[in-house]
Design a protein around this motif. Structure first.
Motif, PDB file in Angstrom:
ATOM      1  N   SER A  87       0.827  -1.209   0.000  1.00 43.09           N
ATOM      2  CA  SER A  87       0.000   0.000   0.000  1.00 43.09           C
ATOM      3  C   SER A  87       0.861   1.258   0.000  1.00 43.09           C
ATOM      4  CB  SER A  87      -0.920   0.013   1.215  1.00 43.09           C
ATOM      5  OG  SER A  87      -1.867  -1.015   1.139  1.00 43.09           O
ATOM      6  N   THR A 124       2.517   3.391  -3.308  1.00 45.99           N
ATOM      7  CA  THR A 124       1.966   4.558  -4.006  1.00 45.99           C
ATOM      8  C   THR A 124       2.666   5.847  -3.591  1.00 45.99           C
ATOM      9  OG1 THR A 124       0.257   4.799  -2.314  1.00 45.99           O
ATOM     10  CG2 THR A 124      -0.298   3.522  -4.276  1.00 45.99           C
ATOM     11  N   PRO A 136      -2.132  -1.202  -7.903  1.00 45.30           N
ATOM     12  CA  PRO A 136      -2.399  -1.162  -6.462  1.00 45.30           C
ATOM     13  C   PRO A 136      -1.737  -2.360  -5.765  1.00 45.30           C
ATOM     14  CG  PRO A 136      -4.339  -1.915  -7.633  1.00 45.30           C
ATOM     15  CD  PRO A 136      -3.322  -1.558  -8.670  1.00 45.30           C
ATOM     16  N   GLY A 188      -0.901  -2.960  -2.759  1.00 45.05           N
ATOM     17  CA  GLY A 188      -1.536  -3.418  -1.528  1.00 45.05           C
ATOM     18  C   GLY A 188      -2.663  -4.391  -1.813  1.00 45.05           C
ATOM     19  N   LEU A 189      -3.486  -4.058  -2.789  1.00 44.85           N
ATOM     20  CA  LEU A 189      -4.569  -4.954  -3.185  1.00 44.85           C
ATOM     21  C   LEU A 189      -4.027  -6.247  -3.778  1.00 44.85           C
ATOM     22  CD1 LEU A 189      -7.589  -5.542  -3.767  1.00 44.85           C
ATOM     23  CD2 LEU A 189      -7.255  -4.367  -5.955  1.00 44.85           C
ATOM     24  N   ASP A 196      -4.543   1.428   3.616  1.00 47.13           N
ATOM     25  CA  ASP A 196      -4.364   1.707   2.192  1.00 47.13           C
ATOM     26  C   ASP A 196      -4.991   3.048   1.815  1.00 47.13           C
ATOM     27  OD1 ASP A 196      -3.575   0.601  -0.561  1.00 47.13           O
ATOM     28  OD2 ASP A 196      -5.667   1.193  -0.847  1.00 47.13           O
ATOM     29  N   ASP A 197      -6.162   3.345   2.358  1.00 45.15           N
ATOM     30  CA  ASP A 197      -6.794   4.635   2.078  1.00 45.15           C
ATOM     31  C   ASP A 197      -5.927   5.786   2.566  1.00 45.15           C
ATOM     32  OD1 ASP A 197      -9.025   3.600   0.824  1.00 45.15           O
ATOM     33  OD2 ASP A 197     -10.220   3.520   2.660  1.00 45.15           O
ATOM     34  N   SER A 210      -2.630   5.845   0.282  1.00 43.67           N
ATOM     35  CA  SER A 210      -2.773   6.161  -1.138  1.00 43.67           C
ATOM     36  C   SER A 210      -3.475   7.482  -1.393  1.00 43.67           C
ATOM     37  CB  SER A 210      -3.547   5.045  -1.844  1.00 43.67           C
ATOM     38  OG  SER A 210      -4.883   4.996  -1.364  1.00 43.67           O
ATOM     39  N   ALA A 237     -11.322   1.797   0.160  1.00 44.40           N
ATOM     40  CA  ALA A 237     -10.670   0.487   0.148  1.00 44.40           C
ATOM     41  C   ALA A 237     -11.243  -0.404   1.238  1.00 44.40           C
ATOM     42  CB  ALA A 237      -9.160   0.627   0.316  1.00 44.40           C
ATOM     43  N   TRP A 262     -12.437  -3.684  -0.469  1.00 42.77           N
ATOM     44  CA  TRP A 262     -11.670  -4.863  -0.102  1.00 42.77           C
ATOM     45  C   TRP A 262     -12.517  -5.844   0.697  1.00 42.77           C
ATOM     46  CZ3 TRP A 262      -5.970  -3.447   1.485  1.00 42.77           C
ATOM     47  CH2 TRP A 262      -5.348  -2.807   0.416  1.00 42.77           C
TER      48      TRP A 262
END
Length: 175
Positions: A33, A36, A49, A51-52, A78-79, A82, A89, A93
């Motif tokens: 994550s 970014t 992405p 992290g994803l 992650d939010d 990023s 997310a 997710w």
């Protein structure tokens, strides 16, 4: 004088530390994550992405390791990392992990191609959903043609990330 028999400690029967078993997958998703934050200048979104991708790779590699609730703290991180709207997310997710649980209940067996298809659909859903969340919160609408290279690049990169997670997993469970 040190006895030579005491210098060698057998590795059989030893277990890795709890932090190594539980913390390694979480740290890899968090590092993905934070990718970014790399100083890359681009006119359109091109960075996958990570992290994803790491979350999907770990979830598909070790289904027994995580429940769907793990998407809440990892998505929030992650939010924040990023710059996406807080909660995008987390929501996306969580939906993806619930959908993967549902698919796993329906499939009798799963192989490499199934994992790639599941990950590809999840990447498309999360990327387009993130774009929609950013548009709803005033972030400006990005045209679909600008996001397609990021989606394709992410789907093509998933097997590499899954291979790296498998390599890290081998180290993780090794005593």
């Amino acid at each position: 004088m040190i006895d030579r028999r005491m210098q060698h400690v057998p590795r059989l029967g030893r277990t890795p530390s709890r932090f190594r078993l539980v913390g390694t997958p979480i740290i890899t998703v968090m590092l993905g994550s934070m990718a970014t934050m790399a100083p890359i200048i681009a006119q359109s979104p091109v960075l996958p992405p990570f992290g994803l991708l790491a979350l999907l790779a770990w979830r598909l590699l070790r289904p027994e390791m995580w429940r769907a609730w793990i998407a809440l703290p990892l998505g929030l991180f992650d939010d924040m990392a990023s710059g996406q709207p807080i909660g995008s997310a987390v929501f996306l997710w969580t939906i993806v992990l619930i959908a993967i649980d549902f698919v796993e209940q329906r499939l009798i067996w799963r192989d490499y191609w199934h994992d790639w298809l599941i990950a590809g659909l999840a990447i498309i859903f999360c990327t387009l959903g993130g774009m929609a969340f950013a548009g709803m919160t005033g972030g400006g609408m990005v045209r679909l043609m600008l996001v397609l290279p990021q989606i394709c690049w992410s789907i093509l990169l998933f097997p590499f990330v899954a291979r790296q997670c498998a390599w890290i997993d081998r180290w993780r469970v090794m005593a």
